[in-house]
Structures are given as structure tokens and as C-alpha cells.
Motif scaffolding. Structure first.
Motif, PDB file in Angstrom:
ATOM      1  N   UNK A 186       3.341 -15.751 -17.061  1.00  0.00           N
ATOM      2  CA  UNK A 186       4.241 -15.418 -18.489  1.00  0.00           C
ATOM      3  C   UNK A 186       5.424 -14.733 -18.180  1.00  0.00           C
ATOM      4  N   UNK A 187       5.416 -13.664 -17.291  1.00  0.00           N
ATOM      5  CA  UNK A 187       6.335 -12.649 -17.358  1.00  0.00           C
ATOM      6  C   UNK A 187       7.547 -13.408 -16.428  1.00  0.00           C
ATOM      7  N   UNK A 188       7.390 -14.533 -15.707  1.00  0.00           N
ATOM      8  CA  UNK A 188       8.397 -14.766 -14.994  1.00  0.00           C
ATOM      9  C   UNK A 188       9.150 -15.891 -15.679  1.00  0.00           C
ATOM     10  N   UNK A 227       5.200   4.415 -26.855  1.00  0.00           N
ATOM     11  CA  UNK A 227       5.374   4.985 -25.645  1.00  0.00           C
ATOM     12  C   UNK A 227       4.316   4.786 -24.510  1.00  0.00           C
ATOM     13  N   UNK A 228       3.464   3.977 -24.892  1.00  0.00           N
ATOM     14  CA  UNK A 228       2.437   3.901 -23.916  1.00  0.00           C
ATOM     15  C   UNK A 228       3.011   3.321 -22.341  1.00  0.00           C
ATOM     16  N   UNK A 229       4.124   2.382 -22.560  1.00  0.00           N
ATOM     17  CA  UNK A 229       4.814   1.892 -21.680  1.00  0.00           C
ATOM     18  C   UNK A 229       5.377   2.994 -20.529  1.00  0.00           C
ATOM     19  N   UNK A 230       5.967   4.075 -21.251  1.00  0.00           N
ATOM     20  CA  UNK A 230       6.540   5.074 -20.467  1.00  0.00           C
ATOM     21  C   UNK A 230       5.320   5.986 -19.847  1.00  0.00           C
ATOM     22  N   UNK A 231       4.179   5.970 -20.560  1.00  0.00           N
ATOM     23  CA  UNK A 231       3.088   6.840 -19.907  1.00  0.00           C
ATOM     24  C   UNK A 231       2.551   6.341 -18.561  1.00  0.00           C
ATOM     25  N   UNK A 232       2.578   4.738 -18.413  1.00  0.00           N
ATOM     26  CA  UNK A 232       2.010   4.435 -17.260  1.00  0.00           C
ATOM     27  C   UNK A 232       3.047   3.925 -16.259  1.00  0.00           C
ATOM     28  N   UNK A 233       4.220   3.874 -16.580  1.00  0.00           N
ATOM     29  CA  UNK A 233       5.218   3.447 -15.316  1.00  0.00           C
ATOM     30  C   UNK A 233       5.060   4.426 -14.193  1.00  0.00           C
ATOM     31  N   UNK A 234       4.733   3.655 -13.055  1.00  0.00           N
ATOM     32  CA  UNK A 234       4.429   4.498 -11.623  1.00  0.00           C
ATOM     33  C   UNK A 234       5.884   5.015 -11.325  1.00  0.00           C
ATOM     34  N   UNK A 235       7.054   4.255 -11.710  1.00  0.00           N
ATOM     35  CA  UNK A 235       8.246   4.726 -11.358  1.00  0.00           C
ATOM     36  C   UNK A 235       8.701   5.996 -12.205  1.00  0.00           C
ATOM     37  N   UNK A 236       8.103   6.243 -13.212  1.00  0.00           N
ATOM     38  CA  UNK A 236       8.553   7.109 -14.047  1.00  0.00           C
ATOM     39  C   UNK A 236       9.950   6.958 -14.591  1.00  0.00           C
ATOM     40  N   UNK A 237      10.180   5.585 -14.933  1.00  0.00           N
ATOM     41  CA  UNK A 237      11.196   5.276 -15.959  1.00  0.00           C
ATOM     42  C   UNK A 237      11.089   5.613 -17.196  1.00  0.00           C
ATOM     43  N   UNK A 238      11.920   6.025 -17.825  1.00  0.00           N
ATOM     44  CA  UNK A 238      11.940   6.573 -19.153  1.00  0.00           C
ATOM     45  C   UNK A 238      12.175   5.384 -20.055  1.00  0.00           C
ATOM     46  N   UNK A 239      11.114   4.380 -20.147  1.00  0.00           N
ATOM     47  CA  UNK A 239      11.254   3.177 -20.694  1.00  0.00           C
ATOM     48  C   UNK A 239      11.718   3.291 -22.184  1.00  0.00           C
ATOM     49  N   UNK A 281       9.598  -1.786 -10.121  1.00  0.00           N
ATOM     50  CA  UNK A 281       8.736  -2.510  -8.826  1.00  0.00           C
ATOM     51  C   UNK A 281       8.263  -3.779  -9.571  1.00  0.00           C
ATOM     52  N   UNK A 282       8.186  -4.204 -10.819  1.00  0.00           N
ATOM     53  CA  UNK A 282       7.434  -5.333 -11.566  1.00  0.00           C
ATOM     54  C   UNK A 282       5.976  -5.365 -11.205  1.00  0.00           C
ATOM     55  N   UNK A 283       5.559  -3.959 -11.524  1.00  0.00           N
ATOM     56  CA  UNK A 283       4.035  -4.079 -11.380  1.00  0.00           C
ATOM     57  C   UNK A 283       3.274  -4.615 -12.833  1.00  0.00           C
ATOM     58  N   UNK A 284       4.297  -4.507 -13.981  1.00  0.00           N
ATOM     59  CA  UNK A 284       3.512  -5.229 -15.023  1.00  0.00           C
ATOM     60  C   UNK A 284       2.512  -4.216 -15.865  1.00  0.00           C
ATOM     61  N   UNK A 285       2.419  -3.006 -15.278  1.00  0.00           N
ATOM     62  CA  UNK A 285       1.610  -2.163 -15.910  1.00  0.00           C
ATOM     63  C   UNK A 285       1.911  -1.837 -17.491  1.00  0.00           C
ATOM     64  N   UNK A 286       3.119  -1.768 -17.470  1.00  0.00           N
ATOM     65  CA  UNK A 286       3.880  -1.377 -18.661  1.00  0.00           C
ATOM     66  C   UNK A 286       3.519  -2.670 -19.804  1.00  0.00           C
ATOM     67  N   UNK A 287       3.709  -3.899 -19.509  1.00  0.00           N
ATOM     68  CA  UNK A 287       3.364  -5.055 -20.099  1.00  0.00           C
ATOM     69  C   UNK A 287       1.785  -4.964 -20.448  1.00  0.00           C
ATOM     70  N   UNK A 288       1.038  -4.570 -19.411  1.00  0.00           N
ATOM     71  CA  UNK A 288      -0.223  -4.659 -19.708  1.00  0.00           C
ATOM     72  C   UNK A 288      -0.900  -3.519 -20.747  1.00  0.00           C
ATOM     73  N   UNK A 295       0.902  -1.338   0.090  1.00  0.00           N
ATOM     74  CA  UNK A 295      -0.009   0.077   0.037  1.00  0.00           C
ATOM     75  C   UNK A 295       0.859   1.396  -0.020  1.00  0.00           C
ATOM     76  N   UNK A 296       1.939   1.227  -0.646  1.00  0.00           N
ATOM     77  CA  UNK A 296       2.993   2.272  -0.767  1.00  0.00           C
ATOM     78  C   UNK A 296       3.641   2.379  -2.134  1.00  0.00           C
ATOM     79  N   UNK A 297       3.226   1.681  -3.119  1.00  0.00           N
ATOM     80  CA  UNK A 297       3.765   2.028  -4.215  1.00  0.00           C
ATOM     81  C   UNK A 297       5.155   1.291  -4.600  1.00  0.00           C
ATOM     82  N   UNK A 298       5.317   0.221  -3.680  1.00  0.00           N
ATOM     83  CA  UNK A 298       6.413  -0.377  -3.814  1.00  0.00           C
ATOM     84  C   UNK A 298       6.678  -1.846  -4.192  1.00  0.00           C
ATOM     85  N   UNK A 299       5.646  -2.557  -3.931  1.00  0.00           N
ATOM     86  CA  UNK A 299       5.512  -3.912  -4.226  1.00  0.00           C
ATOM     87  C   UNK A 299       5.096  -4.195  -5.802  1.00  0.00           C
TER      88      UNK A 299
END
Ligand code: SF4
Ligand code: SF4
Ligand code: FES
Ligand code: FES
Lengths: 246, 250
Positions: A104-106, A203-215, A143-150, A52-56
């Protein structure tokens, strides 16, 4: 004040969006609202979370159609009075409600050639300078949230999981490839197995990354350029031929 | 792989649960690109009114005046810069989204015709040669800067007109656009893994840092330079056809 959540309930074979009315509190995030629903209205509602802190990176879902971490999305972000849609990530098979099977990601991750360090210095140790490691530190924030994959259309719409590793793993590959001590060559892996050419840098991956990584700008495009060096640049190929190294 | 039942979460073109006006950005972007491309094509085909005093339209620079060429020379001059933009990583994003709708916007369903190959198959695999177009257009920069110098010559003496500033702004924007290119960023140092080892690699690190600062604004320079190219051509064209008069500042 109350909010209506329209939450997907079901699995890969059947399901529907159901409405839940939740009382709002100051500072509340979407994950709080889901917990309230679990506690008061649907104890069988499945959702993943941990910190609950955007870390896991566990609580990924689609809120009003946008891939987001539920724990980092405030309820006051949405216009009052309008229902909020909550759905599982669309690119992966649903197990139950908001929980997807991301295994699948793993399996993609396991196939990435591991870090291979150069031989140590004379005193048996390795040294790195900060300037050499600055660049890859950005990639370690993942943080391996896989939002970019999604959100990546290659996986989400075209379902090319057979040929494309997805942005998260291109970020990991960039961290390994640009590491100052690593000597493994991953050019062929990037081109053939990770399928970097499937990415059309939209660039959709970059748009959603919660860690603001310039993917796209800092990981994928530089890797594409490295693949060009190795496989597409005709002058470099000729030069390698002349030097007898290819 | 079926992720969720299709009747609950539809797939297919424009299917989305997004509530915002996701179609506005690709639509505006597509329209703006279409306007610039149409104007530049029209202006390049005119083969007239590209010159006034010391001012030369950037669409005709470097100036080739050879009557024996069967097509307007401007078309030949423009070929490398056009291909440079067509293969630019930023413009690729723009037209894949606005024109190919692949995807139209993030988390919005797209038209699915055939098996997606991305940039792995012909012709899009040729995007990988973008760096050669960077090399080619890099050679234009000295000509464009010499156009700025010429734009300060008024009948043999030094001067500055509004046109001088328009041409200077355009050359500056094009220079920033070129130096902020992703391929340039890779070529000046991004391809190295270790920056600190030698004096040469430390110099590359400095160049890469500079290129990275510019690169973060590549989209801005891409639009700015397209706008300034068209504006500089239009200004010279209006002067040459007598519609307006140059404002002399100095
Ligand atoms: S930039 Fe590439 S990896 Fe990222 S979402 Fe788009 S296609 Fe996927
Ligand atoms: S790169 Fe960003 S979006 Fe992708 S998995 Fe890592 S943190 Fe999540
Ligand atoms: S619960 Fe850990 S990231 Fe949201
Ligand atoms: S000019 Fe845009 S990436 Fe090279």
C-alpha cells in the motif's frame, strides 16, 4: 544466559504466539535471536532483513509492543528473565509470521507529484546553496522502514488508508515542497489526497523513527502551515483575490 | 483491513503489547493541565486581589476596569491567550492524548467512536487559524513588559522585590513561548523554499534559524509559561489579600 522469545506465527487468517528459548551472546540484537530460531528451531519462520545495520529498513517489527528495527534492538535492552514479544507490524496485513504486505505504501508513493525543476540557468545548469538544502537533507535520511506508518493511529487504529498518506510520505512531500529548485505545487495534493488534516500531531511517528527525523515538527507542521497559507488563511485568500491570482 | 487475527492481537481501547507503564505520562500530563486550567479559571473569575502596589497579575493584564461589562473583564482579556493555547500545536498533542485518548499513547489502542476525521472537519478544522491567535497574543507582549517596568516602581522610586522577579520570569517565559510557536516559525521564514536569493530572504533565514532553536523547546516553554502565569497570579493574590508580605531585594 537464555531469553524466551514469544514470536507471532501465522498469517492474516490464523496465528498464535509461540515460545522459543534462545541462548544469549554479548552484543546480540533481536534479529540475531530470530536468526538463531530459524537456524535451530523453526526453519520456516519468516522475517525480512537485509543489512543488519539499520540502513535498509527491512526488519521492522513490534518488540514488546513497540515498533522497532530488530537489527538495532539489543537483547540486553530488556530485563533478564522476562519473555520478549515479537510481532509483525500491526497496521499492515500479515503475509507470514513477521512479514507484512507493505505494498500500500508504494501505491501512495507513486501518486506523489514528482520533482519538477525550475528552468536551468543561462549556462544550462542548476545551482543550489547549502543553506537552501540543509533543511531537506534531514528528510533524505529516511530508510523507508515504515515504522512511523505502523505506529500512526490514523492508519493503525482508524485504518484511514483511503484518505491519509501517513507520516513517511509527508516527510517525502516536505522534502519536495521545501526543495529550492522545485516548482511543482503540491498544496492540493497535501490537503486532499495525502489528507494532512487527518494527522493530529500526536507525534508517535517522531517517537519511533530510527533515523531520528523530526517528522512532526520539521515536516508535518510546516506542511500544515503551508496548507493554511493556501486554503484556510482568510487574509491571504483575500489578498490573492485582490491581486487576481485566485 | 484485518492485519492479524483479532483473537491473537486484540484491538480496541488500551489494547497493546507494550509492557511499560504507558499510561503514566498521559495521566500526569492530563492532571497537570487540569490543575493549571482550574486555577487560572478560578483566579480569572475572582475579579479581585489581582493588584498590589506596582504588581499586576498576568491574568488581568492589560488591565481593563469597565463596570459596564457584564462579565469579569479578565475573561475578555484571557480569551485570545486561552484560544492561543487551545490551538497550540503542542497543547493539541497533549489534550488529544490525555483527554481525547486519540491515541492515549503510541501503539496503544484507542476508543473508536464514529469515523475518524482528525482536523479535517468542524470544529477541529478551526485549529488551522492558530496563526491569528498568535497575532492577537503578540499584542499582549508590550503590555506584559510594561508590567515588568511597573513592578520596579515602589512609591515613585526604583526597587526590586521578589514579586518583580516573579513577574519578570513570567513575561520572559511568555515571550519565549510566543516566539517558539510553530506558526511564528513558519511566518518568519519557514514558508520560503529558497533562503539565499535576496537580502530579505537571507534575513528571513536568520529569523527562521532563531525561531527553530526556540521551537525545539516549545513544549518546555509551554509548561514553564503556564506555571509562571499561575505562580505570578498566586503571588500577587496572596500579597493583595494580606496572606504574605513581599520580600524587598533592592
Ligand atoms: S503525528 Fe500525525 S502522522 Fe505522526 S503518528 Fe501522529 S497522527 Fe500520525
Ligand atoms: S520517516 Fe523514519 S520511521 Fe518513517 S519510514 Fe522513514 S526512517 Fe522509517
Ligand atoms: S536489516 Fe536492514 S534495517 Fe534492519
Ligand atoms: S503556540 Fe504552540 S504552536 Fe503556536
Amino acid at each position: 544466559m537464555e531469553a524466551v522469545l514469544k514470536i507471532f506465527r501465522g498469517d492474516a487468517t490464523s496465528g498464535a504466539f509461540r515460545d522459543y528459548t534462545v541462548p544469549l551472546d554479548e552484543g546480540m540484537v533481536v534479529l540475531d535471536a530470530v536468526h538463531w530460531v530459524q537456524a535451530h528451531q523453526a526453519s520456516d519462520l519468516a522475517c525480512r532483513w537485509n543489512c543488519k545495520a539499520g540502513r535498509c529498513g527491512s526488519c521492522s517489527a513490534e518488540v514488546n509492543g513497540k515498533p522497532r528495527l530488530m537489527c538495532m534492538t539489543r537483547m540486553d535492552h530488556f530485563p533478564p528473565g522476562e519473555p520478549i514479544t515479537l510481532a509483525p507490524m500491526k497496521a499492515f496485513p500479515v503475509l507470514k509470521d513477521l512479514v507484512c504486505d507493505v505494498s500500500w505504501n508504494y501505491s501512495v508513493n507513486r501518486r506523489i507529484p514528482a520533482f519538477k525543476p525550475a528552468p536551468p540557468e543561462a549556462d544550462g545548469t542548476w545551482r543550489m546553496q547549502q543553506v537552501d538544502i540543509d533543511r531537506v537533507q534531514e528528510f533524505r535520511k529516511c530508510i523507508e522502514c515504515f515504522l512511523c506508518q505502523d505506529v500512526c493511529h490514523v492508519l493503525r487504529d482508524h485504518d484511514r488508508k483511503d484518505s491519509f498518506a501517513g507520516p513517511r510520505f509527508l516527510v517525502r512531500l516536505a522534502g519536495l515542497e521545501m526543495h529550492p529548485l522545485d516548482v511543482e505545487s503540491r498544496g492540493a495534493h497535501l490537503k486532499e489526497e495525502a489528507g494532512i488534516g487527518f494527522c493530529n500531531i500526536t507525534k508517535c511517528c517522531t517517537e519511533v523513527c530510527p533515523e531520528s527525523i523530526h517528522i512532526t515538527d520539521n515536516a508535518i507542521i510546516p506542511l500544515k502551515e503551508r496548507v493554511v497559507d493556501e486554503f484556510y488563511d482568510p487574509l491571504r485568500r483575500l489578498w490573492r483575490r485582490l491581486r487576481g491570482s485566485a | 483491513m484485518v492485519a492479524v487475527p483479532a483473537e491473537v492481537r486484540p484491538r480496541g481501547f488500551a489494547a497493546t503489547e507494550r509492557r511499560d507503564a504507558w499510561w503514566v505520562a498521559p495521566l500526569l500530563q492530563g492532571l497537570m493541565l487540569a490543575v493549571f486550567i482550574s486555577y487560572a479559571t478560578w483566579a480569572a473569575l475572582q475579579n479581585a486581589n489581582y493588584h498590589w502596589g506596582g504588581y499586576l497579575s498576568p491574568l488581568y493584564s492589560p488591565l481593563i476596569t469597565a463596570d459596564w461589562i457584564p462579565v469579569p473583564p479578565s475573561l475578555l482579556i484571557l480569551l485570545p491567550p486561552v484560544l492561543f493555547r487551545a490551538t497550540c500545536y503542542y497543547y493539541r498533542k497533549a489534550y488529544y492524548r490525555s483527554y481525547f485518548l486519540d491515541p492515549p499513547a503510541c501503539a496503544v489502542g484507542e476508543l473508536r467512536a464514529g469515523r475518524y476525521r482528525g482536523e479535517t472537519a468542524f470544529p477541529l478544522v478551526l485549529q488551522n487559524l492558530h496563526r491569528y491567535l498568535f497575532y492577537a497574543t503578540f499584542l499582549y507582549l508590550p503590555f506584559l513588559w510594561s508590567d515588568v517596568v511597573h513592578a520596579t516602581r515602589f512609591g515613585g522610586s526604583f526597587g526590586i522585590g521578589l514579586g518583580t522577579l516573579v513577574i519578570l520570569a513570567n513575561t520572559t517565559a511568555l515571550t519565549f513561548y510566543s516566539f517558539s510557536c510553530h506558526s511564528a516559525r513558519h511566518l518568519v521564514g519557514g514558508g520560503l523554499d529558497c533562503f539565499s536569493r535576496t537580502a530579505a530572504s537571507r534575513a528571513c533565514h536568520a529569523a527562521w534559524k532563531g525561531a527553530s532553536v526556540l521551537n525545539a523547546r516549545h513544549m518546555l516553554f509551554a509548561w514553564m509559561s503556564f506555571f509562571t502565569v499561575c505562580s505570578a497570579d498566586l503571588y500577587v493574590r496572596l500579597l493583595a489579600s494580606g496572606v504574605i508580605h513581599d520580600v524587598r531585594l533592592l
